[in-house]
Design an enzyme around this catalytic site. Sequence first.
Site, short mmCIF file in Angstrom:
data_model
loop_
_atom_site.label_atom_id
_atom_site.label_comp_id
_atom_site.label_asym_id
_atom_site.label_seq_id
_atom_site.Cartn_x
_atom_site.Cartn_y
_atom_site.Cartn_z
N ASP A 56 -9.43 4.17 3.03
CA ASP A 56 -9.77 2.61 3.40
C ASP A 56 -11.31 2.39 4.44
OD1 ASP A 56 -7.11 2.48 3.25
OD2 ASP A 56 -6.40 2.89 4.77
N LYS A 65 -14.18 0.80 0.32
CA LYS A 65 -14.25 1.13 -0.74
C LYS A 65 -14.09 -0.06 -2.44
CE LYS A 65 -11.43 4.39 -0.89
NZ LYS A 65 -11.14 3.99 0.02
N GLY A 96 -4.44 1.89 -2.05
CA GLY A 96 -4.97 0.13 -1.72
C GLY A 96 -6.18 -0.67 -1.62
N HIS A 97 -7.14 -1.40 -2.77
CA HIS A 97 -7.84 -1.84 -2.64
C HIS A 97 -8.22 -3.03 -2.51
CE1 HIS A 97 -9.46 2.50 -4.63
NE2 HIS A 97 -9.06 1.95 -3.36
N GLN A 131 -8.58 6.65 -2.16
CA GLN A 131 -8.48 7.76 -0.83
C GLN A 131 -9.61 8.22 -0.76
OE1 GLN A 131 -6.15 8.65 -3.26
NE2 GLN A 131 -5.08 7.25 -2.69
P1 GDP Z 1 -10.66 0.95 0.89
O1 GDP Z 1 -8.95 1.06 0.71
O2 GDP Z 1 -11.53 1.76 0.45
O3 GDP Z 1 -10.50 0.03 -0.73
O4 GDP Z 1 -10.05 -0.13 1.89
P2 GDP Z 1 -8.75 -0.95 1.86
O5 GDP Z 1 -9.10 -2.44 1.39
O6 GDP Z 1 -7.41 -0.63 2.26
O7 GDP Z 1 -9.46 -1.36 3.82
C1 GDP Z 1 -10.74 -1.71 4.00
C2 GDP Z 1 -10.49 -3.13 4.84
O8 GDP Z 1 -11.25 -4.02 5.14
C3 GDP Z 1 -9.91 -4.49 3.57
O9 GDP Z 1 -8.67 -5.33 4.30
C4 GDP Z 1 -11.06 -5.31 3.91
O10 GDP Z 1 -10.78 -6.35 3.77
C5 GDP Z 1 -11.90 -4.85 5.24
N1 GDP Z 1 -13.49 -5.08 5.00
C6 GDP Z 1 -14.08 -3.95 4.19
N2 GDP Z 1 -15.32 -4.34 4.36
C7 GDP Z 1 -15.19 -4.87 5.68
C8 GDP Z 1 -16.53 -5.18 6.69
O11 GDP Z 1 -18.00 -4.84 6.68
N3 GDP Z 1 -15.95 -5.42 8.05
C9 GDP Z 1 -14.57 -6.65 7.49
N4 GDP Z 1 -14.45 -6.98 9.25
N5 GDP Z 1 -13.48 -5.87 6.98
C10 GDP Z 1 -13.87 -5.33 5.76
P1 IMO Z 2 -7.48 4.23 -0.14
O1 IMO Z 2 -7.43 4.76 -1.11
C1 IMO Z 2 -5.51 5.76 3.16
C2 IMO Z 2 -1.85 8.88 2.98
C3 IMO Z 2 -0.74 8.58 3.20
C4 IMO Z 2 -0.76 10.07 4.03
C5 IMO Z 2 -1.08 11.00 2.75
C6 IMO Z 2 -0.16 11.18 2.19
O2 IMO Z 2 -6.45 2.85 0.19
O3 IMO Z 2 -7.83 4.48 0.89
P2 IMO Z 2 0.55 10.33 -0.72
O4 IMO Z 2 0.84 8.71 -0.58
O5 IMO Z 2 -1.06 9.80 -1.28
O6 IMO Z 2 1.05 11.14 -1.19
O7 IMO Z 2 0.59 10.10 1.11
O8 IMO Z 2 -1.92 10.20 1.98
N1 IMO Z 2 -3.07 7.55 1.87
C7 IMO Z 2 -3.72 6.93 2.03
N2 IMO Z 2 -4.72 6.84 2.95
N3 IMO Z 2 -5.72 4.71 1.92
C8 IMO Z 2 -6.07 5.60 0.96
O9 IMO Z 2 -5.87 4.98 -0.02
C9 IMO Z 2 -3.87 6.45 0.67
N4 IMO Z 2 -3.32 6.95 -0.15
C10 IMO Z 2 -2.94 7.79 0.99
O10 IMO Z 2 -1.20 7.50 3.74
O11 IMO Z 2 -0.79 9.89 4.88
MG MG Z 3 -6.49 1.33 0.91
#
Ligand code: GDP
Ligand code: IMO
Ligand code: MG
Length: 405
Positions: A12, A15, A39-40, A205
């Site tokens: 998270d 990416k 979850g991207h 991840q």
């Molecule tokens: P990922 O799994 O690495 O793709 O990241 P996620 O999408 O799960 O979580 C990142 C969260 O932060 C999302 O809700 C994005 O919309 C948000 N986000 C990404 N970059 C920024 C930033 O620079 N500032 C803020 N406020 N939110 C951001």
């Molecule tokens: P992105 O790509 C954050 C965590 C789960 C749990 C562990 C194992 O959005 O960064 P799993 O379902 O993969 O067997 O769970 O890994 N986890 C993540 N945490 N971002 C993710 O993906 C994750 N994918 C799995 O919360 O701790």
């Molecule tokens: Mg994510």
Amino acid sequence: MGTAIIGLQWGDEGKGKVVDYLSPHHDVIVRYQGGPNAGHTVFYEGEEVVLHHIPSGIFHKNTICVIGNGCVIDLEAMVEEIERIEYLGVNTTGRIFVSDRAHLILPYQKDEEAKLEKTMKIGTTLKGVGVSYTDKYARRGLRMGDLEDPNRLKEVLKMRTKDARKVKNLLMKLYDETAHLMVDTVSLLHHFWKSGKKILFEGAQGTMLDVDFGTYPYVTSSNPTIGGLFAGTGLPPAAVDRVIGVMKVYTTRVGNGPFPTEIKGKLAKQLREKGGEFGATTGRERRIGWLDLFQVKWAARINGVKEIILTKIDVIAGVESIKVGVNYLLDGEPLEFYPATTDMMKRIEVEYVELPGWPEIDENFTWYKAPKELKDFKRFIEHYLSIPVTMVSTGRRREDVFLTD
Ligand code: GDP
Ligand code: IMO
Ligand code: MG
């Protein structure tokens, strides 16, 4: 030419947003591991979209999106995801390719994961990802290509579930809906590489969730790190010439397991709310902590990171003094390596430095006008890691990314 985008913390890091931002400069966007646990989040025409299987470059109309052999796929969820993207007005026809070697996530694997979770308490996303990878290595998995092999299907389903017929019927229905996406992505990617296409690899991840290098057993069941890219695509190391690490200016973690710089209370709540730190896949509250540079250094080393993108600098803005973990102490002595065991992780103490925070980021932000404290903070990171921070992100939209000097 190939660029890898890799999460340097516990996932998270932003990416998806970074991949969306870089996609116009690339021809092909590739996922190499993970599945619906990812979850991207990207913004498309003001709409927040969370992608799980489909690479985050899909919103740029000239990109090709590839789901590599290292991924695991929940076909039903993937079909829904594609429908949602189409619903938003994006034409995906001829733009999504799925490896015939990618493993499937099957209904009984999800059921087994739910049972396992009751005793193991890893805090998984309950998407069946772990059991699908387990079956892959136990050589009893079903791959995309097996949907064209009735004997293999029968053999595996008979061995793994009482509902063999029901699962087979479901798979046949899903095969009808997805057969046109399936190709030998190894050949396809080699073709793209050899013909000079620019390829962007989207890690899912993060390094600390890597099954080898993360906080085992509180990890995911794949290798989000650079090695996973090669195993998960069939491309050789020469296909990657740029490795970019993505990290937040603080740390988050969803699920259970060690988190040395974790903070609780008012500030954690404040950052969680301001930063929208709730799981993009499960909606769970993300745990919050200070930036842990000792941890990031380990991650940067494993991946051979040459550049860093720093996200969420707007979220921690306004916090007067920011703590940064710089050492782990075990029995008072600084560690030179990242601890391998949960027991050791329990015993370490983090040594911090405190750096002045920066004021709120406004609409007119540019890197040139960035507050001095932010520039100093960036320099501190660069000095500690000996890696340049080449971009910063100040918000959720594509436009909120700035190149630094
Ligand atoms: P990922 O799994 O690495 O793709 O990241 P996620 O999408 O799960 O979580 C990142 C969260 O932060 C999302 O809700 C994005 O919309 C948000 N986000 C990404 N970059 C920024 C930033 O620079 N500032 C803020 N406020 N939110 C951001
Ligand atoms: P992105 O790509 C954050 C965590 C789960 C749990 C562990 C194992 O959005 O960064 P799993 O379902 O993969 O067997 O769970 O890994 N986890 C993540 N945490 N971002 C993710 O993906 C994750 N994918 C799995 O919360 O701790
Ligand atoms: Mg994510």
